[in-house]
Every structure is written in C-alpha cells, then in structure tokens.
Design an enzyme around this catalytic site. Structure first.
Site, PDB file in Angstrom:
ATOM      1  CG  ASP A 115       2.541   1.617   9.519  1.00  0.00           C
ATOM      2  OD1 ASP A 115       2.929   1.896   8.370  1.00  0.00           O
ATOM      3  OD2 ASP A 115       2.236   2.488  10.358  1.00  0.00           O
ATOM      4  NE  ARG A 163      -7.063   5.140   4.084  1.00  0.00           N
ATOM      5  CZ  ARG A 163      -6.146   5.729   4.859  1.00  0.00           C
ATOM      6  NH1 ARG A 163      -6.391   5.934   6.132  1.00  0.00           N
ATOM      7  NH2 ARG A 163      -4.984   6.106   4.352  1.00  0.00           N
ATOM      8  CB  CYS A 217      -4.348   6.863  10.531  1.00  0.00           C
ATOM      9  SG  CYS A 217      -4.690   5.570   9.350  1.00  0.00           S
ATOM     10  NE  ARG A 261      -0.122  11.064  10.192  1.00  0.00           N
ATOM     11  CZ  ARG A 261      -0.530  10.014   9.442  1.00  0.00           C
ATOM     12  NH1 ARG A 261      -1.813   9.626   9.491  1.00  0.00           N
ATOM     13  NH2 ARG A 261       0.304   9.391   8.630  1.00  0.00           N
ATOM     14  N   PRO A 262       2.370  16.965  11.579  1.00  0.00           N
ATOM     15  CG  PRO A 262       4.355  17.653  12.591  1.00  0.00           C
ATOM     16  CD  PRO A 262       3.223  16.678  12.738  1.00  0.00           C
ATOM     17  CB  ILE A 263       3.248  18.658   6.153  1.00  0.00           C
ATOM     18  CG1 ILE A 263       2.652  20.066   6.020  1.00  0.00           C
ATOM     19  CG2 ILE A 263       2.148  17.628   6.254  1.00  0.00           C
ATOM     20  CD1 ILE A 263       1.953  20.255   4.669  1.00  0.00           C
ATOM     21  CG  ASP A 264       7.796  20.373  10.505  1.00  0.00           C
ATOM     22  OD1 ASP A 264       7.073  19.361  10.566  1.00  0.00           O
ATOM     23  OD2 ASP A 264       8.890  20.437  11.088  1.00  0.00           O
ATOM     24  CD  GLN A 265      11.581  18.311   9.296  1.00  0.00           C
ATOM     25  OE1 GLN A 265      12.696  18.146   8.792  1.00  0.00           O
ATOM     26  NE2 GLN A 265      11.307  19.337  10.100  1.00  0.00           N
ATOM     27  CE  LYS A 284      -1.787   1.986   3.935  1.00  0.00           C
ATOM     28  NZ  LYS A 284      -1.560   3.426   4.037  1.00  0.00           N
ATOM     29  CG  ASN A 285       2.200   2.801   3.518  1.00  0.00           C
ATOM     30  OD1 ASN A 285       1.072   3.197   3.224  1.00  0.00           O
ATOM     31  ND2 ASN A 285       2.540   2.482   4.750  1.00  0.00           N
ATOM     32  NE  ARG A 342       0.205  12.681   6.994  1.00  0.00           N
ATOM     33  CZ  ARG A 342      -0.023  13.853   7.607  1.00  0.00           C
ATOM     34  NH1 ARG A 342      -1.256  14.230   7.867  1.00  0.00           N
ATOM     35  NH2 ARG A 342       0.966  14.638   7.941  1.00  0.00           N
TER      36      ARG A 342
HETATM   37  C1  EPZ Z   1       3.993   7.035   6.616  1.00  0.00           C
HETATM   38  O1  EPZ Z   1       3.293   8.118   7.205  1.00  0.00           O
HETATM   39  C2  EPZ Z   1       2.992   5.914   6.485  1.00  0.00           C
HETATM   40  N1  EPZ Z   1       1.904   6.331   5.619  1.00  0.00           N
HETATM   41  C3  EPZ Z   1       2.433   5.527   7.858  1.00  0.00           C
HETATM   42  O2  EPZ Z   1       1.652   4.349   7.655  1.00  0.00           O
HETATM   43  C4  EPZ Z   1       3.585   5.167   8.788  1.00  0.00           C
HETATM   44  O3  EPZ Z   1       3.061   4.982  10.087  1.00  0.00           O
HETATM   45  C5  EPZ Z   1       4.642   6.267   8.805  1.00  0.00           C
HETATM   46  O4  EPZ Z   1       5.063   6.590   7.460  1.00  0.00           O
HETATM   47  C6  EPZ Z   1       5.883   5.844   9.580  1.00  0.00           C
HETATM   48  O5  EPZ Z   1       6.438   4.711   8.984  1.00  0.00           O
HETATM   49  C7  EPZ Z   1       2.104   6.262   4.277  1.00  0.00           C
HETATM   50  O6  EPZ Z   1       3.172   5.872   3.821  1.00  0.00           O
HETATM   51  C8  EPZ Z   1       0.954   6.689   3.427  1.00  0.00           C
HETATM   52  P1  EPZ Z   1       6.322  10.178   8.721  1.00  0.00           P
HETATM   53  P2  EPZ Z   1       3.983   9.597   7.199  1.00  0.00           P
HETATM   54  O7  EPZ Z   1       6.398  11.419   7.933  1.00  0.00           O
HETATM   55  O8  EPZ Z   1       4.823   9.742   5.997  1.00  0.00           O
HETATM   56  C9  EPZ Z   1       6.858  13.437  12.146  1.00  0.00           C
HETATM   57  C10 EPZ Z   1      -0.235   2.982   7.631  1.00  0.00           C
HETATM   58  O9  EPZ Z   1      -0.795   2.420   8.586  1.00  0.00           O
HETATM   59  N2  EPZ Z   1       6.852  14.398  11.056  1.00  0.00           N
HETATM   60  O10 EPZ Z   1       7.398   9.153   8.554  1.00  0.00           O
HETATM   61  O11 EPZ Z   1       2.922  10.586   7.487  1.00  0.00           O
HETATM   62  C11 EPZ Z   1       5.508  12.760  12.326  1.00  0.00           C
HETATM   63  O12 EPZ Z   1       4.648  13.542  13.145  1.00  0.00           O
HETATM   64  C12 EPZ Z   1       0.219   4.411   7.789  1.00  0.00           C
HETATM   65  O13 EPZ Z   1       0.019   2.442   6.530  1.00  0.00           O
HETATM   66  C13 EPZ Z   1       7.108  15.735  11.346  1.00  0.00           C
HETATM   67  O14 EPZ Z   1       7.335  16.102  12.490  1.00  0.00           O
HETATM   68  O15 EPZ Z   1       4.915   9.463   8.487  1.00  0.00           O
HETATM   69  C14 EPZ Z   1       5.889  11.458  12.985  1.00  0.00           C
HETATM   70  O16 EPZ Z   1       6.084  11.673  14.369  1.00  0.00           O
HETATM   71  C15 EPZ Z   1      -0.213   5.011   9.102  1.00  0.00           C
HETATM   72  N3  EPZ Z   1       7.099  16.637  10.321  1.00  0.00           N
HETATM   73  C16 EPZ Z   1       7.242  11.130  12.346  1.00  0.00           C
HETATM   74  O17 EPZ Z   1       7.735  12.356  11.821  1.00  0.00           O
HETATM   75  C17 EPZ Z   1       6.865  16.267   9.025  1.00  0.00           C
HETATM   76  O18 EPZ Z   1       6.885  17.128   8.126  1.00  0.00           O
HETATM   77  C18 EPZ Z   1       7.159  10.113  11.211  1.00  0.00           C
HETATM   78  O19 EPZ Z   1       6.200  10.575  10.272  1.00  0.00           O
HETATM   79  C19 EPZ Z   1       6.603  14.908   8.750  1.00  0.00           C
HETATM   80  C20 EPZ Z   1       6.611  13.994   9.785  1.00  0.00           C
END
Ligand code: EPZ
Length: 429
Positions: free
Chosen positions: A306, A398, A117, A122-126, A22-23, A93
């Site tokens: 996950d 999903r 979810c 769940r910020p997107i600052d990065q 999926k991812n 997402r």
């Molecule tokens: C992906 O989410 C996956 N989703 C999630 O899987 C998975 O839990 C996650 O990666 C971690 O492996 C998809 O791939 C669609 P991150 P993503 O950016 O990309 C923080 C599932 O069940 N962060 O790696 O949103 C964030 O808050 C789903 O299949 C920032 O601070 O996760 C978290 O604490 C659920 N700023 C950490 O980083 C940012 O700009 C990891 O988030 C981005 C993230």
C-alpha cells in the site's frame, strides 16, 4: 466535479498528526456486529470508508451515535436485517467482513461480493475456505455470497494457501463465538490484524497469537460491549514521509507507532532521507539528493504494497535505476501511466517496474485510478514544476482524512477546486 489543484515545487515544513488506521477501522466497525452490544470506538479516521460502514450498519438496524471527533457509539443489540444493500457492499472491499460477522452472530449471511481497488484478480477463496472450516456451507450465486451454518459455528483448523489480510480478519471475526477452538495458520500479521484481535478481546473474546502466523481463537458464548481506541495509520504516515522525500523539507509526523513503520523508514533511510525516531513521532528531513534502491512488496513485516505507488514516485526523483517488484497484487502499476504524463520514465513488465531517474516531474492533468495511486500523484505533484490537476479524488478521500488541509498546514499549495464542466483545465494561481 471537485479536483485537487497542486502548484508544486515548495518544500514542506511543520508537523502533521496521523489519523486512525483505515484498514483497522474497516475491520473493527463490522466486528461490532458480532458483539451484540454497545461498542464505543475512538480515533476513527474521518474518511468515506468509515462513513459508508456506519451507513451500512445503520441500514441493518444498528444504532449509531457520534461521540465527538473520531468517536462513535455503535449499538448492535438489535439488528433486524442480515442482507445489506448490494449497492453499498460494492463500494468497498472491506464489506465482505460482514459475512464473517453475520455468520458468527446468527449463523447466516447473504452479502454481495465486495468492490474495492482494481489490482487485477481479487478472489475470496481463502475466506470461503475459512468459513467452511468452521462448519458453514458457503456458495456464490448472482453476485451474492451465501453462508449458512445449522446452529452456531464450530471451531476448526484452517491453513491459508496464501497470506491474506482479509481472510484472516474474516475468519477471526466469525470464530470469536464459534463452539470450541479455531486455529488459523499462515495468518496475516499486519498491525490491523493485531488491532482487531485487541478490539475483540476487549469485548470478551479469547484470541491469542495475532501478529504471528498462528492465531488461536477459543470461542466464547457471548461478547460484551466496551470501549476501544484504534491504532494510527502506518500507511498514511508512510505517505507523508514520501511527500517530504519528494518535495524536500523538514516535517514532524506525530501520533505513530514506530514499530509499524520499520520496513518503511528503513527503505527511506537507505535512499538518503534523514529520519529521527521518537516514542510516538518521527522527524523527516530531506534536503540533498536521494539514491535509488530496489523494493519487493510483501505481507507485513515486509515493505507494504500500500506504499508501493507512493515510493515509486519518490524513486523517480532518486539517482540511478530502481526496481520495484510487486509481491502481493497481480497488477498494481496502473498509476504508472499517469506518472508518465508528469515525466516519469518507468518500464513495467508484469509485476516488475524499472524506474529511471528524472530531473523532476512537470505538472499535468492526471487521474487517480485507486486510493494509493491517488496518493502517489499527490506526492509527485508536490515536487513537480508547475501545476497538476488531479481527478478521481473520490478514491483518495476513501482513505486519507483531510489530506488537503494537512498538506496546506505543511506549506503545500494544494486546493480542492470545483470544475463544473469537468474538463481538466489549468487553474490560475
Ligand atoms: C487488504 O486487502 C487491504 N485492504 C489492502 O489495502 C492491502 O493491499 C492488502 O490487504 C494487502 O496488505 C483492506 O484492508 C481493506 P489480501 P485484502 O487478502 O484483504 C490473494 C489499501 O490501499 N487472495 O491480503 O483484499 C489476493 O489476490 C488497500 O488500503 C487470494 O488469493 O488483501 C492477493 O494476491 C488496497 N484469495 C493476496 O492474496 C483470497 O481469498 C493478498 O490479498 C484472498 C486473497
């Protein structure tokens, strides 16, 4: 309203085929936007996130042609829109990958903030930090992310403050056609990151280092179409390992890449589950008791967040006390309340869950609050005495292709039942 009805207590046997990841799919499909050609993608899982992505691309003017089970042809040569509908964007997402794809393709993107979810903040600052490193101006107003670059993006250097799968993917896509070299440091290393890099390279991109924490992307002026097959889903595979561990039995799990599951199989073996590994399959056997253990979820290659809810359900059935530390998300224990309805004894304190051993789950009406929470409820229901009725299956569908059919093939008693009134009533066998 459709719910899953599970009559638990039956061991599982037989074999199950794992679907495409999926991812990986939800990153590779939007990446076709930067290709500006015809992409033939195989092994897509038949899940609602994939159908949603194909609807979104079609709404932007892409031509979508099904190519048999798990196959699709996406022609993004002529897109006539760069602002997809906010309603569609909020449904998952991964919709934010369109920002990187549109920015990399045409220098501009107006995309609604994503959904997905709910694990707390769940910020997107990065992501925004990465786009700015490529020379774009980025802002958020009225729930819309607006990104613009005067002319093509320019290769830059970004050192992520946190390991982020999404930000790594988004910047990789955007940088594929930037002018010059982009270096991403502190990059995520998940299998789907490597799969995306392989997809883009098969379309003519020049990406090195995916799977390590430094990824180098030398921008190219044009990408060409081509064909690509998506990797199998290690989280789906881990979910079936958890199902066998909970219900007991002897199951062959086909179409996997063992390396992607190393942290998962190691943990289940530690608990006493027997796992035999072959080139592209596993045999999972559990007949006796299991011992509890401690788990900290971490970015890959650590134990995946996950799979945290699913293994928590199994730990409830294991001897002794277990502790789970959620190392990625702020609040990924919302499913615990539902497991408690089935007899779980779990204490949660912030990012830590302390799990006591119970004799067994009892069936109950429960509700899935997100995708992997729903999977955990199925795992518990398969082992439970009596009947469990699971609501909220829209979340489960999903990310899990044909989960009811696959589990029935393994001997589980699980059905998708329509409850017109919507009330959680017990269903006669
Ligand atoms: C992906 O989410 C996956 N989703 C999630 O899987 C998975 O839990 C996650 O990666 C971690 O492996 C998809 O791939 C669609 P991150 P993503 O950016 O990309 C923080 C599932 O069940 N962060 O790696 O949103 C964030 O808050 C789903 O299949 C920032 O601070 O996760 C978290 O604490 C659920 N700023 C950490 O980083 C940012 O700009 C990891 O988030 C981005 C993230």
């Amino acid at each position: 309203m459709i719910k899953y009805v599970v009559n638990g207590g039956r061991e599982l046997s037989g074999s199950v085929n794992i679907s495409g990841a999926k991812n990986a799919a939800v990153a590779i499909i939007p990446a076709s936007v930067i290709v500006e050609g015809v992409c033939h993608i195989e092994n897509l899982p038949n899940i609602s996130d994939v159908s949603l992505w194909l609807d979104i691309l079609a709404s932007l003017g892409a031509k979508i042609r099904p190519m048999g089970p798990g196959g699709v042809e996406i022609d993004t040569t002529n897109l006539n829109r760069t602002s997809p509908s906010p309603e569609l964007m909020r449904k998952m997402r991964a919709s934010y990958y369109l920002i990187g794809a549109l920015l990399g393709r045409s220098g501009r993107a107006n995309v609604a903030m994503p959904g997905g979810c709910d694990f707390g903040d769940r910020p997107i600052d990065q992501h925004l930090k990465g786009f700015r490193a490529l020379g774009a101006t980025v802002g958020i107003a009225n729930g819309i992310v607006e990104a613009n670059s005067d002319g093509p993006l320019v290769g830059g250097h970004v050192y992520f403050d946190k390991v982020s799968v999404g930000a790594t993917i988004n910047v990789m896509i955007a940088a594929a056609k930037a002018v010059g070299m982009t270096v991403i440091e502190n990059a995520a290393k998940e299998p789907h990151i490597v799969d995306l890099a392989n997809f883009l390279n098969s379309m003519g991109a020049d990406i090195r280092g995916a799977g390590t924490n430094v990824i180098r992307i030398r921008g190219v002026s044009k990408l060409r179409g081509g064909s690509y097959t998506i990797i199998p889903d290690q989280i789906e595979a881990g979910t079936y390992i958890a199902a066998v561990a909970a219900a007991g039995g002897d199951v062959r799990i086909n179409n996997i890449i063992p390396k992607h599951l190393e942290s998962i199989t190691a943990k289940f073996k530690e608990m006493g589950v027997k796992i035999e590994e072959n080139d592209d399959s596993l045999r999972v056997i559990r007949h006796g008791g299991m011992t509890g253990t401690n788990i900290t979820t971490l970015p890959y290659p650590g134990f995946p967040t996950d799979l945290q809810p699913q293994i928590a359900a199994v730990l409830c059935l294991s001897d002794g006390m277990s502790v789970i530390t959620e190392g990625v998300w702020d609040n990924r224990f919302r499913y615990v309340e539902e497991l408690r309805r089935m007899g779980a004894q779990i204490q949660v304190d912030g990012k830590i869950a302390i799990i006591s051993s119970i004799k067994g789950f009892s069936g109950a009406p429960v509700c899935a609050c997100d995708l992997r929470a729903g999977a955990a409820l199925i795992v518990a229901a398969l082992a439970a005495s009596g009947q469990t009725v699971i609501d909220g299956i829209i979340h489960i569908e999903r990310g899990y292709e044909d989960i009811v059919a696959k589990l029935c093939e393994l001997g589980a008693d699980i059905r998708a039942v329509d409850f017109p009134s919507g009330n959680p009533v017990m269903v006669t066998a």
